[in-house]
Scaffold this motif. Structure first.
Motif, PDB file in Angstrom:
ATOM      1  N   SER A 224       0.828  -1.212   0.000  1.00  0.00           N
ATOM      2  CA  SER A 224       0.000   0.000   0.000  1.00  0.00           C
ATOM      3  C   SER A 224       0.860   1.259   0.000  1.00  0.00           C
ATOM      4  O   SER A 224       0.525   2.253  -0.667  1.00  0.00           O
ATOM      5  N   PHE A 225       1.993   1.250   0.714  1.00  0.00           N
ATOM      6  CA  PHE A 225       2.874   2.422   0.710  1.00  0.00           C
ATOM      7  C   PHE A 225       3.597   2.543  -0.623  1.00  0.00           C
ATOM      8  O   PHE A 225       3.852   3.661  -1.103  1.00  0.00           O
ATOM      9  N   GLN A 226       3.923   1.407  -1.238  1.00  0.00           N
ATOM     10  CA  GLN A 226       4.524   1.459  -2.575  1.00  0.00           C
ATOM     11  C   GLN A 226       3.514   2.029  -3.579  1.00  0.00           C
ATOM     12  O   GLN A 226       3.900   2.743  -4.516  1.00  0.00           O
ATOM     13  N   MET A 227       2.224   1.735  -3.361  1.00  0.00           N
ATOM     14  CA  MET A 227       1.174   2.311  -4.212  1.00  0.00           C
ATOM     15  C   MET A 227       1.143   3.836  -4.098  1.00  0.00           C
ATOM     16  O   MET A 227       0.699   4.520  -5.028  1.00  0.00           O
ATOM     17  N   GLU A 228       1.611   4.357  -2.964  1.00  0.00           N
ATOM     18  CA  GLU A 228       1.667   5.805  -2.756  1.00  0.00           C
ATOM     19  C   GLU A 228       2.945   6.408  -3.342  1.00  0.00           C
ATOM     20  O   GLU A 228       3.260   7.576  -3.112  1.00  0.00           O
ATOM     21  N   LYS A 229       3.704   5.579  -4.095  1.00  0.00           N
ATOM     22  CA  LYS A 229       4.919   6.005  -4.795  1.00  0.00           C
ATOM     23  C   LYS A 229       6.066   6.338  -3.842  1.00  0.00           C
ATOM     24  O   LYS A 229       6.928   7.165  -4.155  1.00  0.00           O
ATOM     25  N   ILE A 230       6.073   5.657  -2.689  1.00  0.00           N
ATOM     26  CA  ILE A 230       7.149   5.814  -1.727  1.00  0.00           C
ATOM     27  C   ILE A 230       7.987   4.535  -1.741  1.00  0.00           C
ATOM     28  O   ILE A 230       7.451   3.446  -1.468  1.00  0.00           O
ATOM     29  N   PRO A 231       9.281   4.590  -2.077  1.00  0.00           N
ATOM     30  CA  PRO A 231      10.111   3.382  -2.070  1.00  0.00           C
ATOM     31  C   PRO A 231      10.048   2.694  -0.706  1.00  0.00           C
ATOM     32  O   PRO A 231      10.380   3.291   0.322  1.00  0.00           O
ATOM     33  N   THR A 232       9.598   1.455  -0.727  1.00  0.00           N
ATOM     34  CA  THR A 232       9.358   0.703   0.511  1.00  0.00           C
ATOM     35  C   THR A 232      10.115  -0.617   0.442  1.00  0.00           C
ATOM     36  O   THR A 232      10.099  -1.295  -0.588  1.00  0.00           O
ATOM     37  N   ILE A 233      10.759  -0.961   1.546  1.00  0.00           N
ATOM     38  CA  ILE A 233      11.541  -2.198   1.600  1.00  0.00           C
ATOM     39  C   ILE A 233      11.050  -3.058   2.744  1.00  0.00           C
ATOM     40  O   ILE A 233      10.926  -2.598   3.886  1.00  0.00           O
ATOM     41  N   LEU A 234      10.783  -4.307   2.429  1.00  0.00           N
ATOM     42  CA  LEU A 234      10.489  -5.317   3.443  1.00  0.00           C
ATOM     43  C   LEU A 234      11.796  -5.977   3.863  1.00  0.00           C
ATOM     44  O   LEU A 234      12.539  -6.489   3.027  1.00  0.00           O
ATOM     45  N   PHE A 235      12.079  -5.944   5.162  1.00  0.00           N
ATOM     46  CA  PHE A 235      13.216  -6.652   5.749  1.00  0.00           C
ATOM     47  C   PHE A 235      12.680  -7.894   6.445  1.00  0.00           C
ATOM     48  O   PHE A 235      11.712  -7.806   7.218  1.00  0.00           O
ATOM     49  N   GLU A 236      13.314  -9.030   6.225  1.00  0.00           N
ATOM     50  CA  GLU A 236      12.935 -10.267   6.907  1.00  0.00           C
ATOM     51  C   GLU A 236      14.166 -10.854   7.588  1.00  0.00           C
ATOM     52  O   GLU A 236      15.120 -11.261   6.928  1.00  0.00           O
ATOM     53  N   ALA A 237      14.142 -10.877   8.912  1.00  0.00           N
ATOM     54  CA  ALA A 237      15.235 -11.464   9.691  1.00  0.00           C
ATOM     55  C   ALA A 237      14.959 -12.958   9.845  1.00  0.00           C
ATOM     56  O   ALA A 237      13.959 -13.348  10.428  1.00  0.00           O
ATOM     57  N   GLY A 238      15.861 -13.771   9.317  1.00  0.00           N
ATOM     58  CA  GLY A 238      15.653 -15.214   9.326  1.00  0.00           C
ATOM     59  C   GLY A 238      16.675 -15.955  10.175  1.00  0.00           C
ATOM     60  O   GLY A 238      17.297 -15.390  11.073  1.00  0.00           O
ATOM     61  N   HIS A 239      16.866 -17.215   9.857  1.00  0.00           N
ATOM     62  CA  HIS A 239      17.684 -18.102  10.687  1.00  0.00           C
ATOM     63  C   HIS A 239      19.147 -18.089  10.251  1.00  0.00           C
ATOM     64  O   HIS A 239      19.461 -18.111   9.062  1.00  0.00           O
ATOM     65  N   TYR A 240      20.017 -18.038  11.232  1.00  0.00           N
ATOM     66  CA  TYR A 240      21.447 -18.259  11.044  1.00  0.00           C
ATOM     67  C   TYR A 240      21.821 -19.504  11.839  1.00  0.00           C
ATOM     68  O   TYR A 240      21.198 -19.805  12.863  1.00  0.00           O
ATOM     69  N   GLN A 241      22.834 -20.224  11.386  1.00  0.00           N
ATOM     70  CA  GLN A 241      23.168 -21.519  11.966  1.00  0.00           C
ATOM     71  C   GLN A 241      23.309 -21.427  13.492  1.00  0.00           C
ATOM     72  O   GLN A 241      24.055 -20.608  14.020  1.00  0.00           O
ATOM     73  N   ASN A 242      22.534 -22.289  14.184  1.00  0.00           N
ATOM     74  CA  ASN A 242      22.569 -22.411  15.653  1.00  0.00           C
ATOM     75  C   ASN A 242      22.236 -21.102  16.364  1.00  0.00           C
ATOM     76  O   ASN A 242      22.715 -20.855  17.479  1.00  0.00           O
ATOM     77  N   ASP A 243      21.388 -20.307  15.755  1.00  0.00           N
ATOM     78  CA  ASP A 243      21.076 -18.982  16.316  1.00  0.00           C
ATOM     79  C   ASP A 243      19.568 -18.811  16.491  1.00  0.00           C
ATOM     80  O   ASP A 243      18.969 -17.882  15.942  1.00  0.00           O
ATOM     81  N   TYR A 244      18.962 -19.682  17.278  1.00  0.00           N
ATOM     82  CA  TYR A 244      17.514 -19.593  17.476  1.00  0.00           C
ATOM     83  C   TYR A 244      17.121 -18.364  18.288  1.00  0.00           C
ATOM     84  O   TYR A 244      15.970 -17.919  18.215  1.00  0.00           O
ATOM     85  N   GLU A 245      18.024 -17.801  19.050  1.00  0.00           N
ATOM     86  CA  GLU A 245      17.731 -16.556  19.772  1.00  0.00           C
ATOM     87  C   GLU A 245      17.894 -15.330  18.868  1.00  0.00           C
ATOM     88  O   GLU A 245      17.576 -14.221  19.246  1.00  0.00           O
ATOM     89  N   ARG A 246      18.426 -15.537  17.677  1.00  0.00           N
ATOM     90  CA  ARG A 246      18.582 -14.494  16.658  1.00  0.00           C
ATOM     91  C   ARG A 246      19.450 -13.331  17.122  1.00  0.00           C
ATOM     92  O   ARG A 246      19.172 -12.169  16.833  1.00  0.00           O
TER      93      ARG A 246
END
Length: 368
Positions: A224-246
């Motif tokens: 919806s914000f991209q529809m307003e012509k504002i550059p928008t980035i989704l960040f997704e923090a995922g899994h790193y080896q043996n790092d369940y606490e992130r």
């Protein structure tokens, strides 16, 4: 070189991060005043604060999903960096003005749920604006009138960076602004900014950056914000080896945030190519937390040649997150990967290992 350890906010750690924790440990350190942009369903105030005095305006928000806390930790690490005497931080604050919402969904954060107290996914409420948290963010967006938006999330351990045996430790998306997924000017700018971050991350987690699916949904806030012509980035923090606490993943998000801010401050977005954006492998769902080989050693009802894939369910228990394994899939599991592989024979000796005992109990409960 910027070192994350110099700026890590030690007062918050692990997976369970609440507004109470921020109010106790983090907000008192701020040099800037906070603004209450609204209240949650249960009446918890939602604070935001500004940093910098530059012309380029960046809006970022975290924990729209209450159980996605890694980026909240990274944001406070970033705040510490921006409050330092580092030359780069001064340049960013002179060129940019940041508006930061550390926790948009405080009720969900306290309950450790994706949804808010009304059981609504705020990232599917951009059009209806049925929830007070959604209204607060939209109102802030309109008042602040940003040039860039950073939508900060976590993703599950099942995601791989493409078809490779590499977890998607960090993923990005420049959301579409229409069904056709056209590359509009705002979307192109977001893509190029992602390329700048990816180039930085490839030096420290090569092959572990993914590109999130860009299917269009105008109920999603980023779209919806991209529809307003504002550059928008989704960040997704995922899994790193043996790092369940992130705690490692927060480090990589920190570096990505700083790189993005540096690129914006230096007006270097045009230095990057969208071709490099599309070379980032698209996320796939190829990981189990645990795969059990030869489980028939424990349970003869399981067919020989089959494997058992387990994924963790995250359960809040007395202020900590417990990772409870559950059967996700059985079969040859060809083409899938695991963060941990256990041989069935290794579960025969389990008396002094609660984890093995729990997994053995799960296997024994399976009836073919």
């Amino acid at each position: 070189m910027i070192q994350h350890t110099d700026y890590k906010e030690e007062a918050i750690h692990g997976r369970y991060i609440t507004m109470d924790m921020l109010q106790q440990h983090c907000f008192p350190k701020l040099k800037n005043d906070t603004t209450i942009i609204g209240n949650s369903v249960k009446g918890i105030p939602i604070p935001a604060f500004a940093m910098g005095q530059g012309k380029k305006k960046i809006l970022m928000w975290s924990q729209m999903h209450g159980n996605e806390s890694t980026t909240t930790k990274a944001v406070w690490d970033m705040v510490n960096f921006l409050g330092s005497s580092h030359k780069a931080s001064k340049t960013i604050l002179e060129s940019c003005t940041l508006m930061i919402v550390p926790i948009l969904n405080p009720d969900g954060a306290k309950a450790y749920t994706r949804v808010n107290h009304n059981e609504v996914d705020l990232n599917r409420d951009a059009k209806n604006l049925s929830q007070p948290e959604s209204v607060a963010l939209r109102s802030l967006f309109q008042q602040f009138d940003p040039d860039f938006c950073f939508n900060l999330h976590d993703q599950r351990t099942l995601f791989s960076a493409g078809k490779a045996d590499k977890p998607a430790t960090v993923s990005f998306l420049s959301p579409a602004s229409n069904v056709e997924r056209n590359i509009t000017p705002s979307r192109e700018a977001a893509m190029k900014l992602i390329v700048s971050m990816n180039k930085r991350l490839q030096k420290i987690i090569p092959g572990q950056v993914g590109r999130f699916d860009d299917g269009f949904n105008d109920n999603c806030v980023g779209d919806s914000f991209q529809m307003e012509k504002i550059p928008t980035i989704l960040f997704e923090a995922g899994h790193y080896q043996n790092d369940y606490e992130r705690e490692k993943t927060r480090e990589f998000i920190f570096y990505a945030l700083v790189e993005a801010l540096n690129t914006i401050a230096a007006d270097k977005i045009s230095d990057y190519s969208i071709d490099d954006y599309f070379s980032i492998p698209e996320n796939d769902k190829l990981f189990f937390d645990i795969v059990i080989n030869n489980p028939e050693v424990i349970n003869p009802n399981i067919k020989a040649g089959e494997r058992v894939g387990l994924r963790y369910k995250e359960v809040l228990n007395e202020g900590r997150i417990q990772f409870v394994p559950e059967v996700a899939e059985m079969g040859t599991l060809e083409g899938f990967y695991a963060h941990q592989v256990i041989e069935g024979a290794d579960l025969l000796d389990f008396d002094n290992n609660p984890s093995k005992r729990a997994i053995r109990s799960i296997l024994l409960s399976i009836n073919e």
